[in-house]
Write an enzyme that holds these catalytic residues in place. Sequence first.
Site, mmCIF file in Angstrom:
data_model
loop_
_atom_site.group_PDB
_atom_site.id
_atom_site.type_symbol
_atom_site.label_atom_id
_atom_site.label_comp_id
_atom_site.label_asym_id
_atom_site.label_seq_id
_atom_site.Cartn_x
_atom_site.Cartn_y
_atom_site.Cartn_z
ATOM 1 N N ASP A 87 -0.678 -10.784 1.584
ATOM 2 C CA ASP A 87 0.272 -10.380 0.464
ATOM 3 C C ASP A 87 0.272 -11.739 -0.798
ATOM 4 O O ASP A 87 0.282 -12.454 -1.069
ATOM 5 C CB ASP A 87 1.112 -9.749 0.681
ATOM 6 C CG ASP A 87 1.092 -8.334 0.809
ATOM 7 O OD1 ASP A 87 0.522 -7.566 1.014
ATOM 8 O OD2 ASP A 87 2.100 -8.164 1.840
ATOM 9 N N ASP A 132 -7.123 -11.673 -0.271
ATOM 10 C CA ASP A 132 -8.276 -12.587 0.707
ATOM 11 C C ASP A 132 -7.919 -12.448 2.046
ATOM 12 O O ASP A 132 -6.809 -11.581 2.283
ATOM 13 C CB ASP A 132 -7.297 -13.890 -0.282
ATOM 14 C CG ASP A 132 -6.038 -14.132 0.103
ATOM 15 O OD1 ASP A 132 -5.195 -13.622 0.668
ATOM 16 O OD2 ASP A 132 -5.603 -14.783 -0.822
ATOM 17 N N MET A 174 -1.961 -0.301 6.416
ATOM 18 C CA MET A 174 -1.354 -1.377 7.444
ATOM 19 C C MET A 174 -2.138 -2.252 8.591
ATOM 20 O O MET A 174 -1.228 -2.651 8.979
ATOM 21 C CB MET A 174 0.521 -0.893 7.866
ATOM 22 C CG MET A 174 0.811 0.325 6.601
ATOM 23 S SD MET A 174 1.962 -0.662 5.462
ATOM 24 C CE MET A 174 2.996 -1.827 6.526
ATOM 25 N N ARG A 175 -3.057 -3.138 8.323
ATOM 26 C CA ARG A 175 -3.515 -4.147 8.499
ATOM 27 C C ARG A 175 -3.986 -4.731 7.451
ATOM 28 O O ARG A 175 -4.566 -4.905 6.623
ATOM 29 C CB ARG A 175 -4.983 -3.656 9.796
ATOM 30 C CG ARG A 175 -4.598 -2.249 10.651
ATOM 31 C CD ARG A 175 -5.168 -1.704 11.441
ATOM 32 N NE ARG A 175 -4.008 -0.655 11.876
ATOM 33 C CZ ARG A 175 -4.687 -0.893 13.585
ATOM 34 N NH1 ARG A 175 -5.466 -1.928 13.831
ATOM 35 N NH2 ARG A 175 -4.527 0.031 14.256
ATOM 36 N N HIS A 180 0.932 -4.027 -3.539
ATOM 37 C CA HIS A 180 2.639 -4.840 -2.829
ATOM 38 C C HIS A 180 3.635 -3.860 -3.433
ATOM 39 O O HIS A 180 4.571 -4.733 -4.995
ATOM 40 C CB HIS A 180 2.262 -6.236 -1.993
ATOM 41 C CG HIS A 180 3.123 -6.598 -1.452
ATOM 42 N ND1 HIS A 180 3.308 -6.055 -0.256
ATOM 43 C CD2 HIS A 180 4.486 -6.850 -1.914
ATOM 44 C CE1 HIS A 180 4.112 -6.589 0.003
ATOM 45 N NE2 HIS A 180 4.831 -7.222 -0.407
ATOM 46 N N SER A 200 0.071 8.379 -1.295
ATOM 47 C CA SER A 200 0.747 8.672 -2.642
ATOM 48 C C SER A 200 0.419 8.124 -3.903
ATOM 49 O O SER A 200 -0.344 8.479 -5.092
ATOM 50 C CB SER A 200 2.291 8.329 -2.598
ATOM 51 O OG SER A 200 2.664 6.953 -2.260
ATOM 52 N N GLY A 209 -5.561 -13.425 3.708
ATOM 53 C CA GLY A 209 -3.846 -14.538 4.216
ATOM 54 C C GLY A 209 -3.035 -13.245 3.990
ATOM 55 O O GLY A 209 -3.472 -11.793 3.228
ATOM 56 N N GLU A 267 4.225 1.684 -9.365
ATOM 57 C CA GLU A 267 3.283 1.604 -8.242
ATOM 58 C C GLU A 267 2.081 2.139 -8.513
ATOM 59 O O GLU A 267 1.050 2.440 -9.033
ATOM 60 C CB GLU A 267 3.285 1.414 -7.241
ATOM 61 C CG GLU A 267 4.020 0.722 -6.485
ATOM 62 C CD GLU A 267 4.139 0.743 -4.905
ATOM 63 O OE1 GLU A 267 4.520 -0.829 -3.926
ATOM 64 O OE2 GLU A 267 4.195 2.000 -4.213
#
Length: 192
Positions: A146, A142, A91-92, A110, A12, A144, A175
């Site tokens: 989020d 980066d 999602m990785r 996010h 979306s 980490g 978003e």
Amino acid sequence: MVLGILGSGSGSNMQAILDAIAAGTLDARIALVLSDNPDAYILERAAKNGIPSGVIDCRGFKTKFPEEAQAETAARLKDAGVELVCLAGFMRLVKRPLLDAFPERILNIHPSLLPAFPGIAAWKQAVDAGVSETGCTVHHVDDGMDTGPVILQEKIPVLPDDTDKTLHARIQLVEHRLYPEAIRRLAQTALR
């Protein structure tokens, strides 16, 4: 600005980027869409819009993004002429060598006001925590989870009768406006 999109689900946010391009509010082109999920609707959205797409081979891992797969992804994006990589429900965790191939040129959106509620289902985390507001954040990626520098954020109130689903739906509306705006700003400034 030539964009590459990585997604795992419905796409979306990619659609919101396409809509902004069609409306003339974002001067960009999506050159390639890749997904780690061969059944993801984002691939169908790409096909419907005539955008080349493909599946990322994560070597059978459910959540890990193996280094070889990241190198292959980087090569495919580079071959497509991509200048900016946009994660749209991917999602990785992105690590090296993909980060090295696109330094400060990978964005994520996010569904919280980072640094609050990193990781998955941030809207559920917000409801469960009983906070009065949350929001969404566009940030640089980066190594980490989020943790990259924030580009844009917008607050959204958590209503007394909100469920995870109602809050998530309201966050997604923001978003879909915020992501194209962040890309537009970057295209006009830092990336040129």
